[in-house]
Design a protein around this motif. Structure first.
Motif: not given
Ligand SMILES: [Fe+2]
Length: 255
Positions: A169-191
């Motif tokens: 479930v977490g992986f699938n949510h992240l696949r959606k989140i990283v589709r946008t540049p903002d989402g990808k930036r946020e995901a990288q930062e929180l990692l």
């Protein structure tokens, strides 16, 4: 190996040459006191899921609050509710196994896994929690599959399957989140916050208990071996999201 699964998948009870290893059942008259003591140490003093521990209620409420607060839609809320129901179920399973050892599961102390106290500030935090922290639960479930305590080995298949669901479930949510540049930036930062927390959940590599768990066949791998297995399996998934995995030693509390 499934996309989200692991490479180990141990099923049969572990048997190690020249050791006291054999399968022990509930009320087993031959169960050595050290074996019983380490089973209790593992489930009551070192494992977060236990409905006999009042602090687990706080952990469950924390996960539920974050998941339901930040869920983007009703479907995501339904999934979060299902995950919480399963985690409560895990707490009951573990409490019953502690009882099967003739021990009261009541234990009024937090079991020291700080990953469960990290505040959620957005949906991406919830997604990383499921993908990385529930994923550690999956590795614990795999370890228990081959446990030499029969009641634990018997329930571990369900724990493993449900933690795999949470991590997927977490992986699938992240696949959606990283589709946008903002989402990808946020995901990288929180990692950078969630990766060290996940690696620390495996405990110290110089833990003296780790060897004893393996000697009795309660666990199949030492803390460090299981952590390295997790890293080997999880890094490709994070890279599949187009993200860079932080240094494994950065921001760690337990090496
Ligand atoms: Fe979980």
């Amino acid at each position: 190996m499934t996309q989200m699964g692991t490479q180990s998948g141990a099923k049969a009870p572990r048997a190690v040459e020249g050791s006291a290893q054999r399968m022990y059942t509930k009320d087993d008259p031959d169960m050595p006191e050290e074996f019983r003591a380490f089973m209790i140490k593992l489930l009551k003093h070192a494992h977060v899921e236990n409905n006999g521990n009042p602090h687990y209620k706080k952990v469950l409420a924390h996960i539920a609050h974050g998941g339901l607060t930040y869920a983007p839609d009703g479907k995501a809320m339904m999934i979060e509710a299902e995950i919480i129901k399963q985690e409560v179920g895990h707490g009951e399973i573990v409490a019953n196994i502690i009882r099967s050892l003739g021990e009261d599961p009541y234990y009024d102390k937090p079991v020291g896994q700080y990953a469960f106290e990290i505040p959620y500030e957005c949906w991406c935090d919830v997604a990383w929690f499921h993908m990385l922290i529930d994923r550690v639960g999956l590795y614990v479930g795999i370890e228990w599959l081959g446990s030499t305590y029969e009641p634990l080995a018997r329930v571990s298949d369900q724990l493993e399957k449900e933690e795999l669901f949470h991590a997927t479930v977490g992986f699938n949510h992240l696949r959606k989140i990283v589709r946008t540049p903002d989402g990808k930036r946020e995901a990288q930062e929180l990692l950078h916050k969630w990766w060290p927390a996940a690696l620390d959940m495996f405990g110290r590599s110089d833990s003296k208990n780790s060897g004893t768990y393996v000697r009795w066949g309660i666990k199949g791998k030492t803390n460090e071996e299981l952590r390295q297995q997790y890293i080997a399996d999880t890094v490709p998934l994070i890279e599949k999201l187009g993200l860079v995995v932080p240094d494994n030693l950065a921001n760690r509390r337990y090496l």
